[in-house]
Design a protein around this motif. Structure first.
Motif, short mmCIF file in Angstrom:
data_model
loop_
_atom_site.label_atom_id
_atom_site.label_comp_id
_atom_site.label_asym_id
_atom_site.label_seq_id
_atom_site.Cartn_x
_atom_site.Cartn_y
_atom_site.Cartn_z
N PHE A 1 17.84 26.48 0.95
CA PHE A 1 17.64 25.08 0.61
C PHE A 1 17.47 24.86 -0.90
CE2 PHE A 1 13.16 25.54 -0.21
CZ PHE A 1 12.66 26.40 0.75
N PRO B 1 18.86 17.09 -2.51
CA PRO B 1 17.65 16.28 -2.38
C PRO B 1 16.37 17.06 -2.66
CG PRO B 1 19.12 15.83 -0.57
CD PRO B 1 19.69 17.00 -1.30
N TYR B 2 16.45 18.39 -2.60
CA TYR B 2 15.27 19.20 -2.87
C TYR B 2 14.73 18.96 -4.27
CZ TYR B 2 12.34 23.43 -2.73
OH TYR B 2 11.27 24.30 -2.74
N GLN C 1 10.90 12.84 -3.16
CA GLN C 1 11.21 11.92 -2.06
C GLN C 1 10.18 10.80 -1.96
OE1 GLN C 1 14.03 12.04 -0.16
NE2 GLN C 1 14.63 13.64 -1.59
N PRO C 2 10.67 9.57 -1.81
CA PRO C 2 9.73 8.45 -1.74
C PRO C 2 9.07 8.28 -0.37
CG PRO C 2 11.99 7.64 -1.66
CD PRO C 2 12.07 9.12 -1.84
N VAL C 3 9.76 8.68 0.67
CA VAL C 3 9.21 8.48 2.01
C VAL C 3 8.14 9.53 2.28
CG1 VAL C 3 9.78 8.47 4.47
CG2 VAL C 3 11.36 7.48 2.80
N THR D 1 8.71 12.72 4.52
CA THR D 1 9.71 13.60 3.91
C THR D 1 9.12 14.28 2.68
OG1 THR D 1 11.36 11.97 4.61
CG2 THR D 1 12.10 13.70 3.13
N LYS E 1 6.84 17.22 3.50
CA LYS E 1 7.64 18.39 3.84
C LYS E 1 8.17 19.07 2.58
CE LYS E 1 8.36 20.67 7.41
NZ LYS E 1 9.31 20.43 8.48
N GLN E 2 8.65 18.24 1.69
CA GLN E 2 9.22 18.75 0.45
C GLN E 2 8.16 19.49 -0.36
OE1 GLN E 2 10.22 15.73 -2.41
NE2 GLN E 2 11.92 16.90 -3.25
N GLN F 1 5.50 20.96 0.70
CA GLN F 1 5.19 22.23 1.34
C GLN F 1 6.19 23.30 0.93
OE1 GLN F 1 4.90 21.14 5.59
NE2 GLN F 1 3.05 22.39 5.54
N LEU F 2 7.47 22.92 0.96
CA LEU F 2 8.51 23.89 0.64
C LEU F 2 8.41 24.36 -0.81
CD1 LEU F 2 11.56 22.35 2.54
CD2 LEU F 2 10.16 24.30 3.20
N GLU G 1 5.36 26.81 -1.24
CA GLU G 1 5.64 28.16 -0.76
C GLU G 1 6.57 28.88 -1.71
OE1 GLU G 1 2.98 27.91 1.83
OE2 GLU G 1 4.16 29.76 1.67
N LEU G 2 7.58 28.16 -2.15
CA LEU G 2 8.57 28.79 -3.03
C LEU G 2 7.94 29.23 -4.34
CD1 LEU G 2 11.52 29.56 -3.53
CD2 LEU G 2 11.89 27.27 -4.43
N CYS H 1 17.56 11.56 3.39
CA CYS H 1 16.72 11.70 2.21
C CYS H 1 17.61 11.48 0.99
CB CYS H 1 16.05 13.07 2.16
SG CYS H 1 17.18 14.44 2.20
N ARG H 2 17.00 11.29 -0.16
CA ARG H 2 17.79 10.87 -1.31
C ARG H 2 17.96 11.95 -2.35
NH1 ARG H 2 15.08 6.09 -4.37
NH2 ARG H 2 15.13 5.20 -2.28
N ASP H 3 19.03 11.76 -3.13
CA ASP H 3 19.31 12.65 -4.24
C ASP H 3 19.60 11.77 -5.45
OD1 ASP H 3 22.39 14.15 -5.24
OD2 ASP H 3 20.40 14.67 -5.99
N ASN I 1 18.74 14.34 6.40
CA ASN I 1 17.44 14.91 6.04
C ASN I 1 17.23 16.27 6.72
OD1 ASN I 1 14.85 15.36 5.24
ND2 ASN I 1 13.93 13.72 6.44
N PHE J 1 14.87 18.49 5.67
CA PHE J 1 13.51 18.98 5.47
C PHE J 1 12.77 19.31 6.77
CE2 PHE J 1 13.12 19.03 1.01
CZ PHE J 1 13.82 17.96 0.48
N ILE K 1 10.42 30.57 4.72
CA ILE K 1 11.45 29.75 4.08
C ILE K 1 12.84 30.37 4.11
CG2 ILE K 1 9.82 28.56 2.58
CD1 ILE K 1 10.49 30.47 0.37
N TYR L 1 20.78 22.22 9.71
CA TYR L 1 20.57 23.05 8.54
C TYR L 1 21.66 24.13 8.48
CZ TYR L 1 17.85 25.89 5.15
OH TYR L 1 17.41 26.61 4.05
N TRP M 1 24.90 22.64 7.60
CA TRP M 1 24.95 22.36 6.16
C TRP M 1 25.30 23.61 5.38
CZ3 TRP M 1 21.56 24.21 2.28
CH2 TRP M 1 21.78 23.66 1.00
#
Lengths: 179, 440
Positions: free
Chosen positions: A12, A17-18, A22-24, A27, A30-31, A33-34, A37-38, B396-398, B409, B411, B419, B428, B431
């Motif tokens: 990922f 988008p990563y 993210q505004p929501v 989401t 979740k982001q 968290q990722l 960890e990374l 989700c947005r970019d 999305n 995530f 991970i 996923y 993708w």
């Protein structure tokens, strides 16, 4: 998958988008968290203790997809790690972050184990020797960040496991174990 | 032949001419002045002279008479000769002799075939006078006068009209007053003919009403006919049906609800009419249409009696109170749309989901304009849908210098505790495959 030095990056890391905060809410959580960890994984594998928010921390950009984290995103993710006690801001301006991929308590345990493993229960050592002496070679204590080491030692001092004493200069700070 | 007498000579050729206190001739009914010359003598050519010469006066030519008015009060009396009495006008020969003399006209008149000479000693357009004299004499305006006068004399009122008002009380067309009067009468007649024309216009409008009711019937037929989505009908049919719909749209409103016709119930009635009206545009727009677009469509159909944006908005908000199948919806961004109640977000979400899970869009995402093209809706609406999908967690947005794009999305599918693990059955995995394919 890509590598940064000898670190294997997750898939990922190439997901555009990563790299956008993210505004929501769901989401974003979740982001976060990722990213937590990374960052922690990476810092542990590369033994990185310090992240400068405005500096070129390799994880913050991905040239393969031409994306990089905004300042706001970086601060958000690091603050999340700080919030969990796995990092600390070293300044009020949030420019430098001390990464605790081991918590201080964990480091303290590692030191105790180190002392036992090497039969140093009643010995005296300099602080510097703990991090760069022959005993520390190949262990996690090798090249540990000084600040973190001092914090862990202080923690152990409070628990009565050792005593810290000053030497003739700052480099001569010593430890007397009484594990 | 009394000398110094103020009256004329023989036979009553010359009549006394009535003048006003300011010396203007009193004209008879329908008599119109045509020309005026000054310094005019009227002589008798005969020897001995058959009438007393009139010296130095103003000569006025009218449609009926030649009137001579003395310019000085030298005892002479204003006189006139009726043109009716003129039997012959001698042609005016220009000769060398005449060049040195004052111009003159000779004519013969009855009773008595008296030859009269008019000598023009003053400046003035003599040729014009002569032309006019011929016109008036030939015009014979007095003959109509005689006809009507004989009629009136039979009925017993034989007096000649004098002054501003005629015998029958109508105002005479005299001078400036006459001109104004003529104008007035012209306006009145125009007004009447306009009223008549409006009668015709009303007749036209009622025909138009019939036309529009016919259009309404056809619109109903179109609405009830099933609209096919799979495009299996032949193109011609679809094309003409769409044409019909467009035309329907523009004549869809018969009698617009106006503030007058509905009074206090204006907004309610408007609200109902609007609810009926929006069905076709909504269908065409895919179930959702912005308030501004509807404003355009509705007013265009109404043609006249346009409604204000505020009235439109109020009419929409009233829908809550009625049982109509449409609703007004406001997005967080402030954009307001009209949508079918039956139109659910689920339907749009599933269409978006289908779009973003395609191999290509998995990798590169979608912009608002991409979505607008694929979903066949306006770009602003597409953006709203994408944002809604993002809020629901589907997308989700970019954000990048290239702009804003939306991705499926992923995530939720990624395990933070591990991970590097990829679920084989999720998007996923799809993708990852998509990105590998493209980057080769």
């Amino acid at each position: 998958m890509q590598r940064l030095a000898d670190f294997k990056l997750p898939q990922f890391f190439n997901y555009p988008p990563y790299f956008t905060l993210q505004p929501v809410r769901d989401t974003r959580e979740k982001q976060i968290q990722l990213w937590k960890e990374l960052i922690l994984d990476y810092c542990k594998s590369q033994k990185i203790f310090l992240i400068g928010v405005e500096e070129d921390f390799p994880l913050f950009s991905n040239s393969a997809i031409d994306r990089s984290l905004s300042h706001e995103a970086r601060e958000t993710f690091l603050s999340a790690i700080v919030g969990e006690g796995r990092a600390e801001w070293l300044d009020k301006g949030h420019r430098k972050c001390l990464v605790l991929w081991h918590r201080i308590q964990d480091w303290a345990d590692i030191i105790l184990q180190f002392v036992r493993d090497n039969g140093l229960e009643d010995s005296v050592m300099t602080v510097e020797e703990i991090r760069s002496g022959t005993e520390s070679l190949g262990t996690e204590l090798q090249e540990i960040d000084r600040t973190i080491l001092m914090r862990a030692l202080k923690l152990l001092e409070n628990k009565g496991k050792l005593a810290l004493f000053k030497g003739t200069s700052a480099d001569d700070e010593g430890v007397k174990f009484s594990v | 032949m009394a000398s110094g007498s103020s009256s004329i000579g023989i036979g009553g050729l010359f009549e006394n001419a009535e003048v006003t206190t300011s010396g203007r001739p009193v004209l008879r009914r329908n008599e119109v002045e045509c020309f005026l010359l000054s310094s005019v003598d009227i002589d008798s050519e005969d020897d001995p002279p058959r009438f007393t010469a009139l010296r130095s006066g103003n000569l006025i030519l009218t449609t009926h008479r030649l009137i001579w008015i003395p310019s000085q009060s030298n005892g002479a009396v204003p006189s006139s000769v009726p043109l009716a009495a003129v039997t012959h006008i001698y042609s005016h020969k220009k000769s060398i002799k005449s060049m040195f003399h004052s111009p003159r006209i000779r004519f013969q008149a009855n009773p008595g075939s008296i030859v009269v000479t008019i000598v023009f000693r003053g400046k003035g357009d003599f040729d014009e006078f002569l032309t006019k004299l011929w016109e008036c004499w030939r015009g014979r305006a007095w003959e109509e006068e005689e006809k009507s006068e004989s009629e009136t004399s039979r009925s017993g009122s034989g007096t000649v009209a004098q002054g501003l008002y005629g015998n029958d009380g109508t105002v005479r067309m005299v001078g400036l007053a006459g001109i104004l009067r003529k104008e007035q009468e012209q306006w009145e007649s125009t007004d009447k003919s306009l009223q008549d024309a409006f009668q015709d216009l009303n007749a036209l409008m009622s025909k138009a009403k019939e036309m529009v009711s016919l259009a309404e019937k056809m619109r109903q037929k179109l609405l009830s006919a099933p609209s096919s989505q799979n495009g299996s009908t032949d193109d011609e049919e679809m094309g003409s049906k769409e044409e019909m719909q467009q035309w329907m749209l523009s004549v869809g409103i018969i009698s617009p609800v106006t503030k007058e016709s509905a009074g206090a119930l204006y907004h309610q009635e408007l609200s109902r009419q609007l609810a009926d009206f929006v069905r076709i545009p909504l269908e065409q727009a895919g179930g959702m249409i912005s308030l501004t677009d509807m404003y355009y469509h509705f007013n265009r159909a109404r043609g006249t009696e346009l409604i204000s944006p505020d009235d439109l908005w109020q009419a929409c908000t009233l829908w809550e109170k009625f049982d109509v199948p449409v609703m007004l919806r406001k997005f967080d961004s402030g954009v307001m749309v009209i949508q079918n109640k039956s139109h659910s977000d689920e339907e749009v979400m599933s269409r978006i989901r289908m779009l973003v899970t395609k191999t290509e869009t998995l990798k590169v995402g979608v912009t608002a304009s991409d979505a607008a093209l694929t979903l066949k809706i306006a770009p602003a609406m597409a953006k709203e849908h994408l944002l809604t999908a993002e809020t629901k967690g589907l997308l989700c947005r970019d954000m990048s210098p290239d702009g804003l794009r939306f991705y499926f999305n992923l995530f939720p599918e990624i395990d933070p505790t591990n991970i590097h693990i990829v679920n084989d059955f999720g998007t996923y995995g799809e993708w990852i495959k998509a990105t590998c394919l493209m980057s080769v």
